[in-house]
Motif scaffolding. Structure first.
Motif, PDB file in Angstrom:
ATOM      1  N   UNK A 289       0.838  -1.201   0.000  1.00 34.88           N
ATOM      2  CA  UNK A 289       0.000   0.000   0.000  1.00 34.88           C
ATOM      3  C   UNK A 289       0.871   1.249   0.000  1.00 34.88           C
ATOM      4  N   UNK A 290       0.586   2.128  -0.929  1.00 32.53           N
ATOM      5  CA  UNK A 290       1.336   3.374  -1.043  1.00 32.53           C
ATOM      6  C   UNK A 290       1.192   4.234   0.216  1.00 32.53           C
ATOM      7  N   UNK A 291       2.329   4.588   0.838  1.00 34.18           N
ATOM      8  CA  UNK A 291       2.423   5.633   1.870  1.00 34.18           C
ATOM      9  C   UNK A 291       1.469   5.452   3.049  1.00 34.18           C
ATOM     10  N   UNK A 292       1.315   4.230   3.534  1.00 36.78           N
ATOM     11  CA  UNK A 292       0.378   3.972   4.636  1.00 36.78           C
ATOM     12  C   UNK A 292       1.121   4.005   5.977  1.00 36.78           C
ATOM     13  N   UNK A 293       1.225   5.172   6.566  1.00 39.21           N
ATOM     14  CA  UNK A 293       1.868   5.308   7.869  1.00 39.21           C
ATOM     15  C   UNK A 293       1.032   4.635   8.948  1.00 39.21           C
ATOM     16  N   UNK A 294       1.711   4.070   9.947  1.00 39.30           N
ATOM     17  CA  UNK A 294       0.986   3.507  11.088  1.00 39.30           C
ATOM     18  C   UNK A 294       0.154   4.578  11.779  1.00 39.30           C
ATOM     19  N   UNK A 295       0.640   5.808  11.758  1.00 41.62           N
ATOM     20  CA  UNK A 295      -0.036   6.902  12.463  1.00 41.62           C
ATOM     21  C   UNK A 295      -1.400   7.240  11.880  1.00 41.62           C
ATOM     22  N   UNK A 329      10.968   5.183   0.199  1.00 45.12           N
ATOM     23  CA  UNK A 329      10.423   5.239  -1.150  1.00 45.12           C
ATOM     24  C   UNK A 329       9.805   3.892  -1.515  1.00 45.12           C
ATOM     25  N   UNK A 330       8.935   3.934  -2.510  1.00 46.32           N
ATOM     26  CA  UNK A 330       8.243   2.715  -2.944  1.00 46.32           C
ATOM     27  C   UNK A 330       9.226   1.628  -3.346  1.00 46.32           C
ATOM     28  N   UNK A 331      10.287   1.998  -4.077  1.00 47.33           N
ATOM     29  CA  UNK A 331      11.237   0.984  -4.528  1.00 47.33           C
ATOM     30  C   UNK A 331      11.927   0.302  -3.347  1.00 47.33           C
ATOM     31  N   UNK A 332      12.074   1.008  -2.232  1.00 46.65           N
ATOM     32  CA  UNK A 332      12.658   0.376  -1.044  1.00 46.65           C
ATOM     33  C   UNK A 332      11.692  -0.645  -0.448  1.00 46.65           C
ATOM     34  N   UNK A 333      10.404  -0.298  -0.437  1.00 45.88           N
ATOM     35  CA  UNK A 333       9.424  -1.265   0.057  1.00 45.88           C
ATOM     36  C   UNK A 333       9.361  -2.498  -0.817  1.00 45.88           C
ATOM     37  N   UNK A 334       9.402  -2.299  -2.132  1.00 45.67           N
ATOM     38  CA  UNK A 334       9.418  -3.437  -3.061  1.00 45.67           C
ATOM     39  C   UNK A 334      10.662  -4.280  -2.870  1.00 45.67           C
ATOM     40  N   UNK A 335      11.784  -3.617  -2.727  1.00 47.49           N
ATOM     41  CA  UNK A 335      13.061  -4.309  -2.522  1.00 47.49           C
ATOM     42  C   UNK A 335      13.016  -5.162  -1.263  1.00 47.49           C
ATOM     43  N   UNK A 510      -1.524 -10.612   2.420  1.00 45.28           N
ATOM     44  CA  UNK A 510      -0.536  -9.834   3.178  1.00 45.28           C
ATOM     45  C   UNK A 510      -0.741  -8.371   2.799  1.00 45.28           C
ATOM     46  N   UNK A 511      -1.040  -7.549   3.780  1.00 45.97           N
ATOM     47  CA  UNK A 511      -1.235  -6.114   3.543  1.00 45.97           C
ATOM     48  C   UNK A 511      -0.160  -5.367   4.320  1.00 45.97           C
ATOM     49  N   UNK A 512       0.607  -4.545   3.617  1.00 52.50           N
ATOM     50  CA  UNK A 512       1.717  -3.853   4.259  1.00 52.50           C
ATOM     51  C   UNK A 512       2.020  -2.573   3.487  1.00 52.50           C
ATOM     52  N   UNK A 513       2.462  -1.549   4.172  1.00 52.76           N
ATOM     53  CA  UNK A 513       2.831  -0.292   3.520  1.00 52.76           C
ATOM     54  C   UNK A 513       4.192  -0.419   2.848  1.00 52.76           C
ATOM     55  N   UNK A 514       4.383   0.354   1.777  1.00 52.60           N
ATOM     56  CA  UNK A 514       5.718   0.410   1.177  1.00 52.60           C
ATOM     57  C   UNK A 514       6.638   1.303   2.002  1.00 52.60           C
ATOM     58  N   UNK A 515       6.079   2.372   2.565  1.00 54.95           N
ATOM     59  CA  UNK A 515       6.830   3.304   3.413  1.00 54.95           C
ATOM     60  C   UNK A 515       5.809   4.236   4.050  1.00 54.95           C
ATOM     61  N   UNK A 516       6.268   5.153   4.875  1.00 52.99           N
ATOM     62  CA  UNK A 516       5.364   6.114   5.501  1.00 52.99           C
ATOM     63  C   UNK A 516       5.054   7.263   4.548  1.00 52.99           C
ATOM     64  N   UNK A 530       9.141   5.660  10.110  1.00 55.99           N
ATOM     65  CA  UNK A 530       9.386   4.373   9.464  1.00 55.99           C
ATOM     66  C   UNK A 530       8.394   3.320   9.974  1.00 55.99           C
ATOM     67  N   UNK A 531       7.578   3.703  10.941  1.00 54.26           N
ATOM     68  CA  UNK A 531       6.640   2.764  11.559  1.00 54.26           C
ATOM     69  C   UNK A 531       5.431   2.564  10.653  1.00 54.26           C
ATOM     70  N   UNK A 532       5.225   1.327  10.208  1.00 52.67           N
ATOM     71  CA  UNK A 532       4.133   1.012   9.294  1.00 52.67           C
ATOM     72  C   UNK A 532       3.335  -0.184   9.811  1.00 52.67           C
ATOM     73  N   UNK A 533       2.080  -0.317   9.398  1.00 48.36           N
ATOM     74  CA  UNK A 533       1.286  -1.492   9.771  1.00 48.36           C
ATOM     75  C   UNK A 533       1.502  -2.639   8.789  1.00 48.36           C
ATOM     76  N   UNK A 534       1.297  -3.849   9.262  1.00 43.12           N
ATOM     77  CA  UNK A 534       1.368  -5.027   8.393  1.00 43.12           C
ATOM     78  C   UNK A 534       0.403  -6.084   8.919  1.00 43.12           C
ATOM     79  N   UNK A 535      -0.258  -6.769   8.004  1.00 46.25           N
ATOM     80  CA  UNK A 535      -1.272  -7.760   8.354  1.00 46.25           C
ATOM     81  C   UNK A 535      -1.056  -9.034   7.531  1.00 46.25           C
TER      82      UNK A 535
END
Length: 653
Positions: A289-295, A329-335, A510-516, A530-535
């Protein structure tokens, strides 16, 4: 009249132009101070230091900008000064460069609004992917008004130059060869000095990150990022002996159910299913998920109720509530999610050359008979996504506009048709549409009796924050909160559709943010961002739980593989968080600064072979310096040095 003991008025326009640039740059700098007045240091010495450092870098920037003019004045004969060709050349290039600089000043302000930083490698990437960026600007800002504003400002600047007789003097006074030579040599010395001896890192003199960023010159920072977009680890970072580094990392990765396949510089190992349970062959859908911060979630204290569905999922899934993104960045989340690797400095591996045939999670799935697919609602040419995923075992589904994969990449690419699109903006089709496409492909895979691994990258939670009208109660294009709420709405709608499918019961999501959504703060690493949710969703109810352990994106798939009782080969740096030997930690970084966090201790290594150690205060999100812990430092270096070594030496295959 011109005399040899002072500079000829031939240079009046040049001097006026330089002064205008330096003054305007300082005004922009003061705007940034006002913007971040709560977080930037306004101590009188720090404030002045920031302005003076900025002035120093502005001098370097303007030296490069005006040097072509200096060469022109040097070569242009005195007898032609004030001629029509002289006037055309000077007026044209003064107007053009002024327009570019005024537009750049506007761009610096909008870039700061989005990233809270001066131009960096993100701006370099944006220059490459002009189609998406131009459309994003058109949809995010009133472009006609912006162009009118820039044009009006340019007119006023040129009018100011005219009122000061800068043009008149430039076209009326000759200059001696001696003065031409002095000006030329002075300009050349300045350019060489800033080229050979000054780096953008010298602007980072303040421990307050905002002051360090404000100290920079936007244009200088841009070209610095363009030149240093990939950092050679051994040249820029502190290293230790390779064998020792691998020994430390192997020790951290070792478990009772693993067996390393080599005694050398490698982490390749076999992970065994030691339980008595039968391996599960469930379909897997990952939604990055694009830019889904835990906050954004109520689960973490947000009171705006913009993620009601995700908050409900947190109560009925394996929910990671102490997980951190590896990058910004998105590419870091993909990586991180595909390679399960710490961030390497400079460009993400996604964007580097020779990144095909690596060992990704698709290798694990494909070895077990799965079909791996990558879904992206925009053109996968952006950020090199198609080349990476296509070169590493995925079938591509994207909204391409004619870009092609190279001959070396042997994969299938499928375009998302217009008939499958209900809404589209600069970055691609809306989340509802990409989920519908994924479900459509899943239906076909189920019909063909092929287990599937579907990797979906969303786009809607991104500026310009537009989405289908009437989807939610926040008007499209008005705010980040609206984009987040639409993101939540689209995921809920996807589950409603999927639950009616025969393959749903045998599918894990699996649902997870790419980054904040934001990564910048006053410290060199802003940990909270850097805190993101993941399910992990749709597993047996009895194993649902909230995972309190501090972990990283790179740990999610190793954890899932363990839950599914799989034996598999691994070249991953991630571990199963439920393993008794799992040591809590998170690996986070920017493109230059790399950090290891354990509980509240944070070690940061950066280029110029620097390192710093902090304790993180979660309450106010601040870092307090600590004396360097040598053992902690060695471990930090080891994670990043070995990751870089494996990719550089083509050992991630």
């Amino acid at each position: 009249m011109f005399t040899t003991n002072k500079l000829s008025k031939r240079y009046s326009l040049l001097i006026t132009f330089v002064l205008w640039f330096l003054i305007t740059s300082q005004i922009v700098r003061i705007i940034f101070f006002a913007w971040q007045y709560n977080e930037a240091s306004l101590n009188v010495f720090t404030f002045l230091g920031t302005l003076l450092t900025g002035l120093f870098f502005d001098v370097g920037t303007i030296s490069f900008i005006v040097f072509p003019s200096i060469v022109y004045y040097f070569l242009f004969p005195n007898k032609w000064i004030g001629s029509w060709i002289d006037k055309i050349i000077v007026w044209f290039f003064t107007t053009l460069v002024t327009f570019i600089l005024v537009f750049t000043f506007f761009a610096e302000i909008t870039f700061w609004d989005e990233f809270k930083t001066q131009f960096n490698f993100i701006a370099v990437d944006y220059l490459i992917y002009t189609h998406e960026v131009v459309k994003n600007i058109q949809q995010s800002y009133p472009l006609p008004l912006l162009i009118i504003g820039v044009s009006l400002t340019v007119f006023l600047v040129l009018f100011l130059f005219h009122k000061r007789n800068a043009f008149k003097n430039t076209f009326s006074h000759p200059v001696t060869l001696k003065q031409k030579g002095i000006v030329l040599v002075s300009g050349l010395i300045s350019c060489l000095f800033f080229t050979l001896f000054i780096t953008n890192n010298h602007a980072e003199w303040s421990t307050n990150r905002y002051n360090a960023e404000i100290s920079k010159s936007g244009i200088y920072s841009f070209f610095s990022a363009l030149r240093n977009n990939q950092l050679v680890y051994n040249e820029f970072y502190t290293t230790i002996n390779e064998k020792e580094a691998f020994s430390i990392v192997r020790n951290k990765l070792e478990e009772n159910n693993t067996k390393f396949q080599s005694n050398g510089l490698s982490i390749h190992r076999k992970v065994f299913n030691t339980s008595n349970s039968v391996p599960l062959k469930k379909n897997v859908v990952i939604i990055l998920v694009e830019s889904l911060s835990a906050s954004f979630m109520k689960e973490f204290g947000n009171e705006k109720n913009i993620t009601p569905f995700l908050d409900s999922l947190a109560q009925k899934s394996i929910f990671f509530n102490n997980l951190y993104a590896t990058g910004t960045r998105t590419v870091r989340g993909m990586e991180a999610m595909s390679l399960c690797i710490p961030p390497t400095p400079g460009q993400s591996i996604i964007k580097r050359p020779e990144n095909q045939n690596l060992f990704t999670v698709s290798n694990v799935f494909n070895s077990k008979g799965y079909n791996s697919n990558f879904f992206y609602g925009g053109d996968g040419y952006f950020d090199n996504m198609n080349a990476f995923f296509g070169g590493n075992g995925f079938t591509i589904y994207d909204r391409g506009r004619g870009s092609v994969l190279s001959d070396e990449i042997k994969t299938t690419r499928n375009n998302i048709d217009d008939s499958e699109v209900t809404f589209e903006n600069a970055w691609g089709i809306c989340d509802e549409d990409i989920y519908s496409k994924m479900i459509k492909v899943a239906d076909q895979q189920y019909k063909n009796k092929i287990p599937f691994f579907n990797f979906v990258m969303t786009t809607s939670n991104h500026r310009p924050y537009t989405y289908p009208n009437n989807a939610i109660d926040i008007p499209s294009g008005t705010s980040r909160e609206g984009a987040v709420k639409y993101t939540d709405y689209a995921i809920r709608k996807m589950f409603q559709k999927a639950k009616n499918k025969p393959w749903y019961k045998n599918t894990v999501f699996v649902i997870i943010a790419d980054h904040c959504a934001s990564s910048a703060g006053k410290d060199e690493i802003d940990v909270a961002n850097y805190h993101i949710p993941a399910f992990i969703v749709n597993l047996p109810k009895e194993i649902n739980q909230k995972v309190e352990k501090q972990c990283s994106q790179i740990d999610v798939f190793p954890t899932l593989f363990s839950i599914m009782n799989w034996s598999y080969d691994s070249n991953f740096f991630g571990k199963n968080v439920f393993s008794p030997s799992f040591e809590e930690r998170a690996l986070i970084g920017t493109y230059r600064k790399l950090a290891l966090m354990k509980d509240k201790k944070v070690m940061i290594v950066s280029d110029q072979k620097k390192q710093s150690f902090y304790t993180w205060n979660k309450t106010n999100n601040s870092l307090k310096p600590l004396p360097i812990d040598k053992s902690f430092l060695k471990e930090t270096i080891s994670w990043y040095q070995t990751a870089d070594y494996l990719f550089t030496n083509k050992l991630l295959e």
